[in-house]
Design an enzyme around this catalytic site. Structure first.
Site, mmCIF file in Angstrom:
data_model
loop_
_atom_site.group_PDB
_atom_site.id
_atom_site.type_symbol
_atom_site.label_atom_id
_atom_site.label_comp_id
_atom_site.label_asym_id
_atom_site.label_seq_id
_atom_site.Cartn_x
_atom_site.Cartn_y
_atom_site.Cartn_z
ATOM 1 N N LYS A 1 -60.220 -53.886 2.689
ATOM 2 C CA LYS A 1 -61.061 -52.738 3.049
ATOM 3 C C LYS A 1 -62.285 -52.680 2.141
ATOM 4 O O LYS A 1 -62.165 -52.559 0.922
ATOM 5 C CB LYS A 1 -60.253 -51.454 2.917
ATOM 6 C CG LYS A 1 -61.062 -50.172 3.106
ATOM 7 C CD LYS A 1 -60.216 -48.936 2.800
ATOM 8 C CE LYS A 1 -61.073 -47.679 2.752
ATOM 9 N NZ LYS A 1 -60.288 -46.479 2.364
ATOM 10 N N ASP B 1 -67.367 -43.742 -0.042
ATOM 11 C CA ASP B 1 -66.794 -42.895 0.999
ATOM 12 C C ASP B 1 -67.020 -41.422 0.700
ATOM 13 O O ASP B 1 -66.364 -40.843 -0.160
ATOM 14 C CB ASP B 1 -65.293 -43.184 1.130
ATOM 15 C CG ASP B 1 -64.661 -42.384 2.258
ATOM 16 O OD1 ASP B 1 -65.395 -41.905 3.143
ATOM 17 O OD2 ASP B 1 -63.423 -42.235 2.250
ATOM 18 N N LYS C 1 -65.513 -34.967 1.869
ATOM 19 C CA LYS C 1 -64.597 -34.827 0.746
ATOM 20 C C LYS C 1 -65.123 -33.797 -0.246
ATOM 21 O O LYS C 1 -66.339 -33.607 -0.371
ATOM 22 C CB LYS C 1 -64.469 -36.165 0.001
ATOM 23 C CG LYS C 1 -63.774 -37.285 0.731
ATOM 24 C CD LYS C 1 -63.770 -38.548 -0.125
ATOM 25 C CE LYS C 1 -63.124 -39.711 0.572
ATOM 26 N NZ LYS C 1 -61.665 -39.561 0.674
ATOM 27 N N ASP D 1 -63.564 -47.278 -3.303
ATOM 28 C CA ASP D 1 -62.913 -47.416 -2.001
ATOM 29 C C ASP D 1 -63.053 -48.809 -1.405
ATOM 30 O O ASP D 1 -62.604 -49.045 -0.286
ATOM 31 C CB ASP D 1 -63.454 -46.362 -1.020
ATOM 32 C CG ASP D 1 -62.387 -45.859 -0.063
ATOM 33 O OD1 ASP D 1 -61.190 -46.050 -0.345
ATOM 34 O OD2 ASP D 1 -62.737 -45.284 0.976
ATOM 35 N N ASP E 1 -62.792 -39.051 7.715
ATOM 36 C CA ASP E 1 -62.379 -39.540 6.408
ATOM 37 C C ASP E 1 -61.191 -40.496 6.509
ATOM 38 O O ASP E 1 -60.747 -41.043 5.504
ATOM 39 C CB ASP E 1 -62.031 -38.364 5.491
ATOM 40 C CG ASP E 1 -61.958 -38.766 4.028
ATOM 41 O OD1 ASP E 1 -62.591 -39.785 3.669
ATOM 42 O OD2 ASP E 1 -61.277 -38.080 3.252
ATOM 43 N N GLU F 1 -61.453 -43.379 7.689
ATOM 44 C CA GLU F 1 -62.388 -44.428 8.122
ATOM 45 C C GLU F 1 -61.920 -45.830 7.764
ATOM 46 O O GLU F 1 -62.256 -46.801 8.442
ATOM 47 C CB GLU F 1 -63.775 -44.179 7.514
ATOM 48 C CG GLU F 1 -64.031 -44.727 6.121
ATOM 49 C CD GLU F 1 -63.090 -44.185 5.044
ATOM 50 O OE1 GLU F 1 -62.802 -44.927 4.087
ATOM 51 O OE2 GLU F 1 -62.666 -43.017 5.156
ATOM 52 N N ARG G 1 -59.039 -47.262 7.994
ATOM 53 C CA ARG G 1 -58.229 -47.866 9.055
ATOM 54 C C ARG G 1 -59.079 -48.278 10.249
ATOM 55 O O ARG G 1 -58.724 -49.190 10.983
ATOM 56 C CB ARG G 1 -57.117 -46.903 9.468
ATOM 57 C CG ARG G 1 -57.570 -45.631 10.151
ATOM 58 C CD ARG G 1 -56.514 -44.546 10.105
ATOM 59 N NE ARG G 1 -56.323 -44.056 8.741
ATOM 60 C CZ ARG G 1 -55.431 -43.121 8.414
ATOM 61 N NH1 ARG G 1 -54.640 -42.600 9.339
ATOM 62 N NH2 ARG G 1 -55.319 -42.715 7.174
#
Length: 478
Positions: free
Chosen positions: A247, A252, A259, A271, A330, A332, A334
């Site tokens: 990933k 993010d 967030k 992230d 959020d 995101e 996946r």
């Protein structure tokens, strides 16, 4: 075609290891032994008497002499590799202002574990300090006496170098480390270490119809990238590749599902820890000429609430044609991983593994001491992965993966939704990803150990490089 345009990081340095035959000329010395009696003919008489009277098993004892340090580490018969790594960390902090040190020990595996702890402890991220030169630790060279081979020392250096690279990638802020920069860093690694790297830019991603990656990227002013790494040595022991998917969300914000800032968005340069781990693992395999055929897939973008950002309620068509109802922007990671996992099917792989800082649920479940694994691959793979975690202390713990959790992903208007229920979020995320993989699959959630808010021995504070040592050991012994 993607064009390589950025300046890559070049200041990665680890302490240099070398073999010596004698300890006589060394100023700073570290002796590792199962008993103080084994050092009777090595130490001076007064030194031996001092350590004999004061040394206790499992402790680090030292003398600060006029011309340097003398350490004696009595480890007993049952010392674990992890206890030796931690002793390496302890000694490093005591001696890091010296320029050179000698390490001597009879047992190769014990010396290597101690050296690993020392080397990993030497990481510093000083790029943005005005007085970086003053802050640099002085220890640059470790001489090794004993049964350790030059090949083993080189392999350790290459592995730790890969961990440091992964840490640097994660510690870099998004003001520097955007998706294109991450791709360029991987390209530079491939050129240096001798494996293929192909970077797809936004137009190519659009042609492939990678809807998940493109949706997450909609709110950003920076284009996404999709990086394909291929390490295929002629003597590879596997005909079908192991595909590693990482990933690469370089930052993010949560998108429109924004967030909070403290202890959340302010840490989200981390992230892309999965992307860094997978690319670094492949680099270590290549440098050490491990005979395993590996493909790496790195989807990368930031996730921002821009004017055209994807929104809760949107329906996104993924690379494999699956439609996804977006309930939370959020979730995101996946979305971009799903496209990459579906792309992995084209290789007809032996095994697919992804690594991602995917869920807060993983952190709430097991904290920062271990990653979480799950999937549908054979138990043999999970057992070997667990054993690699124990050997390296880059640990992973398997969670259940029953199909009942799929029910929580059913959507009223699309094939699936991108969010499960309020419980077991790390598992529903894994079940979401499983949908896109047609081959044996392991999902590793490294959200806990990938980035630490306080130092933990040789892992330090900030990026840890979680997953690199784990997967390197797993693939080397597969």
């Amino acid at each position: 075609m993607y064009i390589f345009t950025h300046i890559v990081i070049t200041n990665l340095k680890i302490m240099k290891l070398s073999i010596v035959q004698s300890s006589d000329k060394a100023k700073n010395k570290i002796f590792i032994s199962k008993s103080i009696q084994d050092l009777k003919n090595v130490l001076e008489a007064d030194e031996y008497q001092y350590f004999k009277e004061s040394s206790q098993e499992e402790e680090v004892r030292f003398i600060k002499k006029v011309n340097g340090f003398l350490f004696v580490i009595i480890i007993g018969e049952e010392a674990s590799s992890e206890s030796l790594r931690k002793k390496g960390h302890t000694v490093y902090n005591l001696i890091k202002k010296e320029s050179k040190v000698l390490v001597s020990g009879a047992e190769s595996s014990q010396v290597l574990a101690f050296l690993e702890g020392m080397l990993l402890s030497g990481y510093q991220f000083l790029k943005y300090f005005k007085d970086a030169e003053k802050k640099k630790n002085k220890l640059q060279a470790i001489q090794v006496q004993g049964s350790v081979s030059a090949q083993d020392l080189t392999a350790l250096e290459q592995l730790v170098d890969a961990v440091f690279w992964a840490r640097d990638m994660v510690n870099e802020p998004v003001s520097f480390m955007n998706a294109a920069q991450l791709a360029d860093e991987i390209v530079a690694k491939g050129k240096k270490s001798g494996y293929k790297v192909n970077v797809l830019g936004k137009k190519q991603i659009e042609t492939l119809k990678m809807g998940g990656l493109l949706a997450v990227n909609q709110g950003s002013e920076q284009p996404p990238t999709f990086t394909i790494i291929e390490y295929k040595p002629k003597n590879a022991k596997n005909k079908k590749p192991v595909v590693l998917v990482g990933k690469g969300v370089v930052y993010d914000t949560g998108g429109l599902s924004l967030k909070p800032t403290p202890h959340s968005m302010d840490l989200m340069k981390s992230d892309m820890g999965g992307a860094a781990a997978m690319a670094a693992t492949i680099d270590a395999l290549a440098k050490n000429k491990v005979p395993v055929y590996v493909i790496g897939l790195i989807p990368a973008t930031d996730n921002r609430p821009g004017k055209t950002a994807y929104a809760p309620g949107d329906v996104v068509t993924m690379f494999d044609g699956t439609t996804i109802e977006v309930l939370n922007t959020d979730a995101e990671g996946r979305m971009i991983l799903a496209d990459a996992l579906a792309y992995a099917n084209k290789y007809e792989p032996e095994l697919v593994i992804d690594a991602a800082t995917l869920t807060g649920a993983a952190v709430r479940a097991l904290g920062t001491k271990t990653a979480i694994s799950m999937g549908n691959a054979k138990d043999t793979y999970f057992r070997k992965l667990y054993e690699s975690g124990l050997r390296t202390h880059d640990r992973v713990f398997r969670f259940p993966f029953w199909d009942e959790w799929k029910e929580e992903l059913k959507s009223d208007i699309a094939d699936m939704k991108n969010l499960g229920g309020s419980n077991a979020g790390m598992i529903t995320a894994g079940k979401f990803l499983e949908h896109f993989v047609k081959y044996p699959y392991i999902h590793i959630d490294i959200a806990g150990p990938a980035f630490l808010e306080s130092a933990d021995s040789y892992n330090g504070k900030g990026a840890t490089g979680a997953g690199v040592r784990l997967l390197y050991d797993f693939l080397k012994n597969l």
